[in-house]
Design a protein around this motif. Sequence first.
Motif, PDB file in Angstrom:
ATOM      1  N   MET A 259       9.131  -4.824  -5.097  1.00 29.31           N
ATOM      2  CA  MET A 259      10.279  -3.837  -5.778  1.00 29.31           C
ATOM      3  C   MET A 259       9.332  -2.355  -5.634  1.00 29.31           C
ATOM      4  O   MET A 259      10.071  -1.466  -5.233  1.00 29.31           O
ATOM      5  N   LEU A 260       8.226  -2.318  -6.039  1.00 27.74           N
ATOM      6  CA  LEU A 260       7.641  -0.713  -6.033  1.00 27.74           C
ATOM      7  C   LEU A 260       7.599  -0.416  -4.711  1.00 27.74           C
ATOM      8  O   LEU A 260       7.802   0.990  -4.454  1.00 27.74           O
ATOM      9  N   GLY A 261       6.952  -1.261  -3.765  1.00 31.41           N
ATOM     10  CA  GLY A 261       7.062  -0.591  -2.299  1.00 31.41           C
ATOM     11  C   GLY A 261       8.161  -0.186  -1.681  1.00 31.41           C
ATOM     12  O   GLY A 261       8.508   1.242  -1.210  1.00 31.41           O
ATOM     13  N   PRO A 262       9.329  -0.946  -1.792  1.00 36.44           N
ATOM     14  CA  PRO A 262      10.632  -0.444  -1.258  1.00 36.44           C
ATOM     15  C   PRO A 262      11.126   0.703  -2.313  1.00 36.44           C
ATOM     16  O   PRO A 262      11.981   1.237  -1.600  1.00 36.44           O
ATOM     17  N   PHE A 263      10.928   0.686  -3.596  1.00 32.72           N
ATOM     18  CA  PHE A 263      11.561   1.786  -4.203  1.00 32.72           C
ATOM     19  C   PHE A 263      10.967   2.994  -3.880  1.00 32.72           C
ATOM     20  O   PHE A 263      11.465   4.028  -3.471  1.00 32.72           O
TER      21      PHE A 263
ATOM     22  N   THR B 295      12.168   4.413 -14.355  1.00 33.69           N
ATOM     23  CA  THR B 295      11.447   5.294 -14.881  1.00 33.69           C
ATOM     24  C   THR B 295       9.953   4.718 -14.833  1.00 33.69           C
ATOM     25  O   THR B 295       8.932   5.575 -14.344  1.00 33.69           O
ATOM     26  N   ALA B 296       9.826   3.606 -14.982  1.00 33.52           N
ATOM     27  CA  ALA B 296       8.247   2.948 -14.918  1.00 33.52           C
ATOM     28  C   ALA B 296       8.042   2.783 -13.499  1.00 33.52           C
ATOM     29  O   ALA B 296       6.965   3.133 -13.110  1.00 33.52           O
ATOM     30  N   ALA B 297       9.061   2.831 -12.573  1.00 32.00           N
ATOM     31  CA  ALA B 297       8.698   2.682 -11.008  1.00 32.00           C
ATOM     32  C   ALA B 297       8.224   4.173 -10.666  1.00 32.00           C
ATOM     33  O   ALA B 297       7.456   4.422  -9.748  1.00 32.00           O
ATOM     34  N   GLU B 298       9.138   5.160 -11.117  1.00 28.63           N
ATOM     35  CA  GLU B 298       8.536   6.558 -10.789  1.00 28.63           C
ATOM     36  C   GLU B 298       7.318   6.634 -11.066  1.00 28.63           C
ATOM     37  O   GLU B 298       6.437   7.391 -10.583  1.00 28.63           O
ATOM     38  N   ASP B 299       7.020   6.543 -12.345  1.00 27.42           N
ATOM     39  CA  ASP B 299       5.573   6.851 -12.686  1.00 27.42           C
ATOM     40  C   ASP B 299       4.441   5.892 -12.047  1.00 27.42           C
ATOM     41  O   ASP B 299       3.339   6.590 -11.778  1.00 27.42           O
TER      42      ASP B 299
ATOM     43  N   SER C 288       0.808  -1.027  -0.241  1.00 24.51           N
ATOM     44  CA  SER C 288       0.013  -0.094  -0.037  1.00 24.51           C
ATOM     45  C   SER C 288       0.986   1.141   0.026  1.00 24.51           C
ATOM     46  O   SER C 288       1.563   1.508   1.085  1.00 24.51           O
ATOM     47  N   LEU C 289       0.995   2.070  -1.079  1.00 20.49           N
ATOM     48  CA  LEU C 289       1.647   3.333  -1.079  1.00 20.49           C
ATOM     49  C   LEU C 289       1.231   4.295  -0.127  1.00 20.49           C
ATOM     50  O   LEU C 289       1.957   5.074   0.448  1.00 20.49           O
ATOM     51  N   ALA C 290      -0.171   4.303   0.167  1.00 18.74           N
ATOM     52  CA  ALA C 290      -0.493   5.021   1.487  1.00 18.74           C
ATOM     53  C   ALA C 290       0.105   4.877   2.589  1.00 18.74           C
ATOM     54  O   ALA C 290       0.678   5.627   3.523  1.00 18.74           O
TER      55      ALA C 290
END
Length: 301
Positions: free
Chosen positions: A119-123, A290-294, A71-73
């Motif tokens: 990956m995306l959460g840790p990024f 770049t994909a992870a930033e987006d 969860s990004l929140a």
Amino acid sequence: MSGWTADRIPDQHGKVAVVTGANSGLGLVTATELARRGAHVVLAVRNLAAGAEAARRIGGDTAVRELDLASLASVRAFAGKLTADHPSVDVLVNNAGLVRLGPRRTTADGFEAHLGTNMLGPFALTGLLLDALAAGHGGRVVGLSSITHKNAHLDFDDLMSERGYRAAPVYGRSKLATTLFGLELDRRLRAARLPVISALAHPGLTRTNLTPRAWQHRGRLGRLIAVGGMLATQSVEQGTLPQLRAATDPEVRGGQFFGPARLWETRGPVTEARLGREAADPAVARRLWTAAEDLTGVRYL
């Protein structure tokens, strides 16, 4: 230095260390060893009750905070509260991970669950804590890879694995993404001349609670496979050594990757591990960044 052991961890007094997934397995051992050497260890966990029990077992100077990497929140809330209390952070161990061999699932943000959690959460978390890490004493980020990354391939036209979903290859792709992220992070930290390094580790085949959980939905066959896997693996204490070395060894350089030395990197003493071909490709790493930033909305470096 293949005989590296936890006895070689230097004094950690005065340091703040964040360990995700610290209530069990590799994360619990990592948090325990860091606290034993005097660090203030933040146990970043999904389940606060499990985290409190882990803190009780660890003792020392520990704190428990809620974090759900799916969860990004939750990631943003955790980072905001942590940096309010700790403007400087010395070590971030991105240990928490997901391996699930059931049907395709998604995170709270609609990401495929393995990629989102591993990956995306840790990024996002690393980016949100970067200023605090830069303010620390020799800031260090440790990413947890896997030997499964070596045979994986990222399909940028299907990052969320919506076509022909198979859990085991998807897990491997998420660990390839984790590895690419850790290496690209180090390249960008160097370019920005920030006093932070990024290193990677993998545990080989280790007896953690992820092994039986991954197979529990497969009935009797799954249970038999889980038992066989447990018998073939090394102890969690041994499996944790690569990430402990990456997190604490004063001689570690940014971009180094540690894992077991024997039996095709499945077990044994700690050594520098070999990267898969795609993991070593900076062009793939830049595209993933770049994909992870987006996807996450977190931009840094």
